[in-house]
Design a protein around this motif. Structure first.
Motif, PDB file in Angstrom:
ATOM      1  N   GLU A 464       0.841  -1.192   0.000  1.00 24.69           N
ATOM      2  CA  GLU A 464       0.000   0.000   0.000  1.00 24.69           C
ATOM      3  C   GLU A 464       0.881   1.249   0.000  1.00 24.69           C
ATOM      4  OE1 GLU A 464      -1.391  -2.039   3.062  1.00 24.69           O
ATOM      5  OE2 GLU A 464      -3.392  -2.508   2.283  1.00 24.69           O
ATOM      6  N   PRO A 466       1.804   5.354   0.510  1.00 29.88           N
ATOM      7  CA  PRO A 466       1.469   6.426   1.454  1.00 29.88           C
ATOM      8  C   PRO A 466       0.693   7.562   0.797  1.00 29.88           C
ATOM      9  CG  PRO A 466       3.764   6.600   0.794  1.00 29.88           C
ATOM     10  CD  PRO A 466       3.229   5.352   0.151  1.00 29.88           C
ATOM     11  N   MET A 559      -6.527   8.303   8.039  1.00 33.87           N
ATOM     12  CA  MET A 559      -5.754   7.931   9.221  1.00 33.87           C
ATOM     13  C   MET A 559      -5.005   9.161   9.742  1.00 33.87           C
ATOM     14  SD  MET A 559      -4.203   4.194   8.189  1.00 33.87           S
ATOM     15  CE  MET A 559      -3.439   3.853   9.780  1.00 33.87           C
ATOM     16  N   ASN A 561      -2.726  10.524   8.315  1.00 30.95           N
ATOM     17  CA  ASN A 561      -1.348  10.566   7.860  1.00 30.95           C
ATOM     18  C   ASN A 561      -1.196  11.758   6.931  1.00 30.95           C
ATOM     19  OD1 ASN A 561       0.595   8.519   8.830  1.00 30.95           O
ATOM     20  ND2 ASN A 561      -0.993   7.066   8.181  1.00 30.95           N
ATOM     21  N   LEU A 577       8.381   6.265  -3.698  1.00 26.63           N
ATOM     22  CA  LEU A 577       7.648   6.839  -2.561  1.00 26.63           C
ATOM     23  C   LEU A 577       7.884   8.346  -2.441  1.00 26.63           C
ATOM     24  CD1 LEU A 577       8.883   3.965  -0.265  1.00 26.63           C
ATOM     25  CD2 LEU A 577       6.525   4.157  -1.088  1.00 26.63           C
TER      26      LEU A 577
ATOM     27  N   LYS B 385     -10.717  -9.928  12.396  1.00 23.84           N
ATOM     28  CA  LYS B 385      -9.307  -9.518  12.364  1.00 23.84           C
ATOM     29  C   LYS B 385      -9.109  -8.097  12.889  1.00 23.84           C
ATOM     30  CE  LYS B 385      -8.552 -10.883   8.007  1.00 23.84           C
ATOM     31  NZ  LYS B 385      -7.755 -11.143   6.795  1.00 23.84           N
ATOM     32  N   SER B 495       2.207   2.818  14.699  1.00 18.80           N
ATOM     33  CA  SER B 495       1.314   3.359  13.679  1.00 18.80           C
ATOM     34  C   SER B 495      -0.061   2.733  13.871  1.00 18.80           C
ATOM     35  CB  SER B 495       1.850   3.064  12.283  1.00 18.80           C
ATOM     36  OG  SER B 495       1.070   3.736  11.318  1.00 18.80           O
ATOM     37  N   GLY B 496      -1.075   3.522  13.675  1.00 18.41           N
ATOM     38  CA  GLY B 496      -2.438   3.031  13.833  1.00 18.41           C
ATOM     39  C   GLY B 496      -2.827   2.071  12.720  1.00 18.41           C
ATOM     40  N   GLY B 497      -4.021   1.511  12.848  1.00 23.03           N
ATOM     41  CA  GLY B 497      -4.552   0.663  11.775  1.00 23.03           C
ATOM     42  C   GLY B 497      -3.818  -0.649  11.609  1.00 23.03           C
ATOM     43  N   GLN B 499      -0.704  -1.134  11.189  1.00 25.88           N
ATOM     44  CA  GLN B 499       0.483  -1.054  10.339  1.00 25.88           C
ATOM     45  C   GLN B 499       1.734  -1.353  11.167  1.00 25.88           C
ATOM     46  OE1 GLN B 499       0.377  -0.676   7.021  1.00 25.88           O
ATOM     47  NE2 GLN B 499      -1.839  -0.710   7.267  1.00 25.88           N
ATOM     48  N   VAL B 502       8.396  -0.355  10.019  1.00 25.82           N
ATOM     49  CA  VAL B 502       9.416  -1.047   9.224  1.00 25.82           C
ATOM     50  C   VAL B 502      10.795  -0.408   9.364  1.00 25.82           C
ATOM     51  CG1 VAL B 502       7.727  -1.895   7.570  1.00 25.82           C
ATOM     52  CG2 VAL B 502       8.976   0.203   7.047  1.00 25.82           C
ATOM     53  N   LYS B 526       0.310 -10.917  12.002  1.00 24.93           N
ATOM     54  CA  LYS B 526       0.137 -10.934  10.548  1.00 24.93           C
ATOM     55  C   LYS B 526      -0.108  -9.514  10.020  1.00 24.93           C
ATOM     56  CE  LYS B 526      -0.834 -15.657   9.697  1.00 24.93           C
ATOM     57  NZ  LYS B 526      -1.307 -16.569   8.655  1.00 24.93           N
ATOM     58  N   PRO B 527       0.097  -9.325   8.688  1.00 26.84           N
ATOM     59  CA  PRO B 527      -0.066  -7.981   8.113  1.00 26.84           C
ATOM     60  C   PRO B 527      -1.393  -7.328   8.518  1.00 26.84           C
ATOM     61  CG  PRO B 527       0.743  -9.484   6.436  1.00 26.84           C
ATOM     62  CD  PRO B 527       0.462 -10.319   7.661  1.00 26.84           C
ATOM     63  N   ASP B 557       6.153   3.351   8.475  1.00 30.84           N
ATOM     64  CA  ASP B 557       5.329   2.164   8.683  1.00 30.84           C
ATOM     65  C   ASP B 557       5.197   1.344   7.405  1.00 30.84           C
ATOM     66  OD1 ASP B 557       3.262   3.186   7.129  1.00 30.84           O
ATOM     67  OD2 ASP B 557       1.957   3.666   8.810  1.00 30.84           O
ATOM     68  N   MET B 559       2.974   0.956   5.298  1.00 30.31           N
ATOM     69  CA  MET B 559       2.430   1.631   4.115  1.00 30.31           C
ATOM     70  C   MET B 559       3.445   2.661   3.617  1.00 30.31           C
ATOM     71  SD  MET B 559      -1.570   2.225   5.125  1.00 30.31           S
ATOM     72  CE  MET B 559      -2.074   2.896   3.531  1.00 30.31           C
ATOM     73  N   TYR B 560       4.614   2.663   4.227  1.00 33.56           N
ATOM     74  CA  TYR B 560       5.664   3.637   3.929  1.00 33.56           C
ATOM     75  C   TYR B 560       5.186   5.059   4.190  1.00 33.56           C
ATOM     76  CZ  TYR B 560       9.105   0.262   2.208  1.00 33.56           C
ATOM     77  OH  TYR B 560      10.027  -0.752   2.114  1.00 33.56           O
ATOM     78  N   ASN B 561       4.186   5.188   5.087  1.00 42.54           N
ATOM     79  CA  ASN B 561       3.881   6.524   5.553  1.00 42.54           C
ATOM     80  C   ASN B 561       4.986   6.949   6.499  1.00 42.54           C
ATOM     81  OD1 ASN B 561       1.439   7.923   4.580  1.00 42.54           O
ATOM     82  ND2 ASN B 561       0.388   6.029   5.197  1.00 42.54           N
TER      83      ASN B 561
END
Lengths: 589, 589
Positions: A464, A466, A559, A561, A577, B385, B495-497, B499, B502, B526-527, B557, B559-561
């Motif tokens: 996913e 950003p 979110m 973000n 990115l 989940k 990170s929320g959600g 995530q 990383v 898990k993811p 995170d 999501m690369y946010n």
């Protein structure tokens, strides 16, 4: 078949110890050809063309042994030989055509010394070698050499730093890199020529140099026609983006204006014989023809697809990055119709807890006959709300060839690289795709990671994306007419993972005043399923007398973000990115 | 009951036209008391205490009419009267206690003029009024007045700008604000006193002023004891954070060191009589006792909970914000065990497509007897989940009172404000919670939105939080010993959600060099289900001779946010979502 023989003789010793051996020994070509569609890399030339041979071969392997379609041993050999020549060695066409010369001129910019030089030309400062001597240098123990035109290069130390992956470049060990650069023509650039020349150790004769790409044709000759308005970043493989102002003209981007990001030549797939193989690990469980896929309930999803490298040209201003120099147009929004992947997985009784990833392979093959490939987590694939579809329509019409005809995977909210086109195989697995594009590319790194220190195994594959936004009008350098003391600014914003865009702020005074944009196009799906972008516009008052301003835009998703302010601290060596604030300098009239 | 009579007489005319009327007319108190637990706002004082009365009342309403528990009409009146006095008017205790004086001293800092002043004291520059005259000014047509001690104030223009919501402040119209500020004691601050004095129009007599909070007791007197090491931001309601270095001492924060963010006095719930009401819109469908909840399969989830205002003190340096001045410790990570909300919804045969939101109400009541409330999208609540649980255990032991005994909702990946404590009611609905905390708070805005322009209906309620990190050691101003030319830096990232974190990058040279941290605690789920934080550490080489450095940390995170660089461009008037780079200045030894 002297080409094949020569290529086989020159097989680098290193490859004998890894999986590439199978590729090089044709085993993979033979194995993979089974149960696969009639993807054709090149246009047939002459009556015993590769196309005809391949069709006959596939029919033969599938048991269609009518007398008309009978596939003789000779033809078999001929076919395999051709595949080898075509897919491993390529064609000389590109180098001799006018187009090639024009492209070379475009990229043949001044070197650091200020002098133009022609890469690979004879250089009297170096020793001369024969091709046989070069061929012996095909492993790390003795050094890895390659040739380019008349140049001989020692690339031993460069192998691990190759942005395209060590596994790819090693295929050229002990031989010419020219056939590979015909497929991956993004190498035809001044900085790459300079890098190559920095590894120069010798010359070969003009005669031997000419044998490298003897008899080859352009593997891209059968690519489709494209709309002239697309801005081409690389012609072969074809990579082109939509002009920014056109992006916001409609919520759904017309298919022929939709950006194209191809990694390889476009396969020419016959829908009548097309087959999609579905495997669990190594075992094929099902083969679906196009009609079979169309029997599943048809779902339509509106989804933006964006290249991980969109807006890379801005990041490159901080420091050079490897990759196509995209502006803001490597993105588009379309409706995609097809079968839901979860329906197909359910049919196979696949349980989420038993596997980890769903791998996809395209019918576009690289010089080693390895398909383009990637994977997504099974949780995304199997979730009905994930909306992953095997699309056969784009904007209500059959997929154009450039967008994956006859079937592409659409993975909403996920980077374009996982939306595999010309889908040939789905593999349900405990493992991620091992393809170069999943393991050695499309990953993010710290700004302090360079090609000497990078370890691709340390970063996760981008899935996913950003939150991002871009200003589409005006564009940098535009002369903008101030009307009623205001300027109009418009663009798009999007966030991966189905996050909704909740706000776009725009400033022309460095962030002292932010103007919140209005939305004129937005995805009104349920939470977590906002796959489409948001189009926005805002009128901003300018100070009387101002001659120019810099516009910044930033988006916020559901979110909360936000985008980072600048590229310096998100810089990464592959230039992916690129979601820093978009900044556009304009002149006011 | 002169207090009740007076309060009823002074009922503002404005309230007659909205839902608050019901509250003020006790209807809601009566209605809500049915089927609810024995939450008690205050400790009983004397034999006919509120506690005893309330218990008797509830038993009476539920039909337990034994002679011993019989609830006479007199007692009924007495009970309702007491509820009114207690929950609407509060007690005077706070203002007269030593604690109050100590707290006031702490907050009674110098005003802009450099002179100390005592808010609400008689000021001869203004005209004098009687309470009856003030009481007439209870609506916008004639102006809205309130009193504070001897001061009379015209707050008409301030109503809509009240950070706590217009609906709350209007309850004081035509009367004293003192009873309300006893509950919401965060008003006892110099800047709020100054703001109030800026609206001063008159005086009332000392005698009349003294009636405002006559006979009241401290609504917080029955709050639990807390660990002394917690850093108190506000004593009443209790809000305290964990000291930063302690946060990274363990992956799961010990319960008594876990930050506490209370909005109201802590209810004292009897687990024997506790009942959780589950309603679909207005209709109660089920009532679960504690034992009933424990009959569902017990799930344990490791989840970080973070306040939306965590790190607010840093944002406040850009420009003042409204809210508690949290440092980096309004966050913790714990295991939570209980029933899955999806199991309970499934039992009721609730279908996701039929509703939009799941609302939660706490047993903590505000002065109007309105419970703390919020809601989450049904997609999160019903997804197995999503891991939303009705927790009765924290870190393997029954929930402490401060964390929601006997039941709190744990909504992993979602802002603390939705993790409702002392859960009293669940409402399955097509609508979001209409509570102040969902509609008029916990939302983000543009940096250019101020209290004059804010429209809370224009922003979505915060649910999943954006990526954040913080340095826990060293802390700003620390004297750090350089060892082997390096300093050690450690902290958390989240990170929320669901995530995953990383990467965490740390720099001491303004981003020219980023050092990637190692993780020593991470959620390996898990993811999409990485609910717990990541603990990280890194050793950074410092230049010889450097006397001080500024350390920056930023997280990425899955999501690369990324985090935004600075607070200026994410500033918002409520000071939420403070996820800019954490910057810590230290001295080197």
């Amino acid at each position: 078949m002297p080409g094949i023989a020569r290529w086989r003789d020159n097989l680098p010793a290193e490859l004998c110890r890894n999986r590439e051996l199978e590729i090089m020994l044709h085993l993979r070509i033979l194995c993979r050809a089974k149960n696969r569609s009639t993807a054709v890399l090149v246009k047939p030339v002459g009556s015993s063309s590769l196309c005809v041979l391949k069709n006959k071969y596939l029919l033969h392997k599938r048991g269609y042994n009518s007398s008309r379609e009978n596939f003789s041993k000779d033809e078999h050999k001929k076919y395999i030989g051709c595949i080898g020549v075509v897919s491993i060695l390529g064609f000389y066409y590109y180098y001799t055509s006018n187009k090639r010369r024009a492209f070379a001129r475009e990229h043949e910019i001044e070197s650091h010394s200020g002098q133009r030089s022609s890469p690979g030309e004879f250089d009297s400062r170096y020793k001369s070698y024969t091709l046989s001597e070069v061929a012996k240098h095909d492993n790390k123990n003795v050094g890895i050499w390659v040739t380019y035109k008349q140049g001989v290069y020692d690339i031993t130390d460069f192998i691990e730093k190759h942005p395209g992956g060590a596994g790819k470049i090693i295929m050229a060990a002990g031989g010419s890199i020219e056939p590979f650069w015909m497929i991956f023509s993004n190498h035809n650039k001044r900085d790459i020529y300079d890098l190559l020349e920095s590894m120069r150790i010798g010359n070969i004769s003009k005669e031997e140099a000419s044998t490298a790409v003897e008899g080859m044709e352009d593997p891209y000759a059968n690519d489709p026609q494209r709309h002239k308005i697309l801005i081409i970043n690389n012609p072969k493989p074809f990579n082109a983006e939509t002009p920014a102002p056109l992006l916001i003209e409609s919520f759904h981007t017309p298919s022929d204006l939709f950006y194209v990001r191809n990694h390889l030549p476009v396969p020419d797939v016959d829908p009548q014989t097309y087959e999609l193989e579905i495997a669990i690990e190594e075992d094929t469980k099902k083969v679906l023809r196009l009609d079979d896929i169309k029997k599943y309930p048809k779902h339509t999803v509106s989804s933006t697809i964006m290249c991980a490298g969109n807006r890379r040209s801005e990041m490159a201003k901080v420091k050079a990055v490897k990759g196509l120099s995209w502006s803001v147009g490597a993105v588009g929004n379309a409706t995609w119709s097809g079968a839901k992947l979860c329906d197909i997985l359910n049919d196979l009784n696949v349980k989420e807890e038993d596997y980890e990833h769903i791998q996809f392979e395209g019918l576009d093959l690289d010089p080693s006959s390895t398909p383009y490939g990637s994977s997504i987590p099974i949780s995304k694939a199997i979730d009905p709300k994930g909306d992953v579809i095997l699309a056969y329509e784009m904007n209500g019409k059959p997929l154009p060839r450039d967008h994956g005809f006859p079937i592409r995977v659409v993975v909403p909210g996920v980077v374009g690289a996982r939306n595999v086109k010309w889908l040939g195989r789905i593999i349900i697995s405990k493992h991620e795709s091992q393809s170069q594009w999943q393991q050695g590319d499309y990953k993010g790194f710290s700004p302090s990671t360079d090609w000497d220190t990078v370890d691709f195994s340390k970063s996760p594959a981008i899935q996913e994306l950003p939150v991002i936004s871009a200003i589409c009008t005006p564009q940098s350098g535009d002369q903008v007419v101030v009307q009623n003391g205001k300027i109009k600014v418009a663009g798009y914003a999007w966030s991966g993972g189905g996050q909704k865009i909740v706000r776009v702020d725009v400033t022309i005074d460095g962030g002292d005043t932010w103007h919140t944009a209005e939305f004129f196009g937005q995805d009104l799906s349920k939470p977590g399923r906002h796959w489409s972008w948001t189009l926005w516009q805002v009128e901003i008052p300018v100070k009387e007398g101002d001659k120019n301003v810099e516009i910044w835009a930033k988006a916020v998703d559901s979110m909360y973000n936000v985008q980072p302010e600048s590229f310096k601290n998100i810089w990464n060596l592959r230039g992916v990115l690129n979601n820093a604030y978009h900044r556009v300098k304009i002149d006011l009239k």
